[in-house]
Motif scaffolding. Sequence first.
Motif, mmCIF file in Angstrom:
data_model
loop_
_atom_site.group_PDB
_atom_site.id
_atom_site.type_symbol
_atom_site.label_atom_id
_atom_site.label_comp_id
_atom_site.label_asym_id
_atom_site.label_seq_id
_atom_site.Cartn_x
_atom_site.Cartn_y
_atom_site.Cartn_z
ATOM 1 N N ASP A 151 24.637 49.239 21.026
ATOM 2 C CA ASP A 151 25.396 48.087 21.554
ATOM 3 C C ASP A 151 25.194 47.965 23.065
ATOM 4 O O ASP A 151 25.146 46.864 23.617
ATOM 5 C CB ASP A 151 26.894 48.250 21.256
ATOM 6 C CG ASP A 151 27.198 48.106 19.765
ATOM 7 O OD1 ASP A 151 26.309 47.631 19.022
ATOM 8 O OD2 ASP A 151 28.316 48.485 19.352
ATOM 9 N N LYS A 180 21.949 46.344 23.692
ATOM 10 C CA LYS A 180 22.070 44.895 23.434
ATOM 11 C C LYS A 180 22.634 44.212 24.686
ATOM 12 O O LYS A 180 22.149 43.180 25.127
ATOM 13 C CB LYS A 180 22.972 44.701 22.210
ATOM 14 C CG LYS A 180 23.660 43.371 22.074
ATOM 15 C CD LYS A 180 22.747 42.335 21.428
ATOM 16 C CE LYS A 180 23.430 41.017 21.123
ATOM 17 N NZ LYS A 180 24.033 40.320 22.242
ATOM 18 N N LYS A 181 23.675 44.837 25.253
ATOM 19 C CA LYS A 181 24.294 44.257 26.448
ATOM 20 C C LYS A 181 23.289 44.256 27.608
ATOM 21 O O LYS A 181 23.191 43.270 28.357
ATOM 22 C CB LYS A 181 25.554 45.069 26.796
ATOM 23 C CG LYS A 181 26.361 44.525 27.909
ATOM 24 C CD LYS A 181 27.856 44.408 27.591
ATOM 25 C CE LYS A 181 28.582 43.672 28.697
ATOM 26 N NZ LYS A 181 29.463 44.514 29.489
ATOM 27 N N ASP A 208 21.140 41.382 27.212
ATOM 28 C CA ASP A 208 21.804 40.125 27.592
ATOM 29 C C ASP A 208 21.805 39.947 29.111
ATOM 30 O O ASP A 208 21.573 38.846 29.621
ATOM 31 C CB ASP A 208 23.257 40.118 27.084
ATOM 32 C CG ASP A 208 23.344 40.071 25.562
ATOM 33 O OD1 ASP A 208 22.328 39.729 24.914
ATOM 34 O OD2 ASP A 208 24.428 40.381 25.024
ATOM 35 N N ALA A 250 25.981 47.547 31.754
ATOM 36 C CA ALA A 250 26.036 47.420 30.296
ATOM 37 C C ALA A 250 26.907 48.504 29.662
ATOM 38 O O ALA A 250 27.278 48.394 28.497
ATOM 39 C CB ALA A 250 24.627 47.482 29.725
#
Length: 496
Positions: free
Chosen positions: A69, A72-73, A76, A194
């Motif tokens: 996760d 993923k951040k 982004d 993140a």
Amino acid sequence: MPKRFQNYIDGRWVDAISGKTFENRNPANWDEVIGTFPLSSKEEVDQAVKAARRAFESWRLVPAPKRGDIMKKAGDILTARKEEIAKQMTREMGKVLLETRGDVQEGIDTAYYGASEARRLFGHTVPSELPNKFNMAMRVPIGVAAIITPWNFPMAIPTWKIFPALVCGNTVVFKPASDTPATATTLVEILLEAGVPPGVINIAHGSGREVGNRLVEHPDVDLVSFTGSTMVGKRISEVASNTLKRVSLELGGKNAQIVMDDANLDLALEGVLWGAFGTTGQRCTATSRLIVHEKVYDKFVSMVVDHAKKLRLGDGLKDNVDVGPCINEGQRKTVDEYVQIGKGEGAKVLAGGKMAVGDGLAKGWFYEPTVLGDVTPQMRVAREEIFGPVLSVIKIKSLEEAIAVSNNTTYGLSSSIYTQDINNAYIAIRDIKAGITYVNSPTIGAEAHMPFGGVKETGNGHREGGWTVYEFYTEWKAVYVDYSGKLQRAQIDNAE
Ligand code: NAD
């Protein structure tokens, strides 16, 4: 005043203990200072490794999907900041904006791939040879990873290494190239934003000889992932062998594009211009040799020369610039030395062949896109990595000869063949000794979810990218669960 950058060690942004710094300048305009960076020593490395070792004990217990996760951040944030990072990278290392955007995009792809891989990290269950017994093999994190990177892909290459290292539960000490420390610092900032905890990621700026070498010899570093020159890679392999740590080496290349007599020449032309002069030829996968069938040699070489002469040199931030500068003065000098060596060996300079000092170029490390004709496979310019905008052209009579010439180097990273004949294509795929073969596209263009690496002196057998790199960052653990309630002896109790 230029911006003052710092190391990030054990959860704090800090200067070098000595207070010493080094400067980083724009290779397209050496008057422009990007920033000053800490010139670290062994002490900073030792502190960073200690912090990473401590942090490993909690990071390894974070469920892999949660670590995913965070990737993923990070993806982004990279997406949101893509343009700004690309501009910083062009100022820092010179390649044109189109390419630095691609470099950041590769980091984004690697982040999202890492996030998905965090939910796989598959193991195996295997039948036991004994009754009432369960066997499985699972992947576990290894420990502290030293990440040592070159300057030509300042975002992509560090993400290829750091993201899978973290997803797998390792902690990281990062030593980026001294020519691209600003982009490296941005990556660390993004990982912290993140959600990567303090100590899990550390960055120490400084020289390869001091900071890099200490990481490699450090007894508490478990893994070294290195991308750079073959010369330094060999040295790293030697030093790391004293502590038997796991080492991944991604090294130099001398990549060739073959153009057969049945090739689509317009397509092959686009390919070779992009492959040879993109990133000013400073890619490990750059097209450094062009191997052309005698039937189309004159025509194709004159097409290449014509177009190479029209490539526009300049500051990569400006519109309509095709080719940026060499990374620094030393690299430009090396390029020029190779051109002189080629001339001495009998090669003909068909385009370029000298430093470029025209309008707007005088304060940058520019070198004209260069085509050397009449090159024979024995010449040094046909065998050694130049790492600049120089293309050596070799004439061949057959596919067999083309493949033999392509293989005539100690490297084995990328390769390419342009042909309309499917049989030619498959023979080339089978017989070219390289980690990557492209058919009807140039030697550059790796995708984040495919294995990346080379054979021979391009590396030591590991691969980056895709699922393959996850093997490097994990250890296999074999687990046996006996629920028979009695001693069962493998190879003995089930022998009859
Ligand atoms: P380099 O080998 O000079 O340096 C790479 C990194 O190693 C830098 O961070 C440097 O500071 C560090 N270093 C130097 N000496 C060291 C030592 N003794 N111990 C530990 N670390 C040390 O390479 P470069 O000039 O930055 O990059 C160009 C080279 O990288 C070319 O040969 C190119 O082909 C290769 N490269 C390979 C790949 C690949 O994936 N195969 C990708 C990009 C670049």
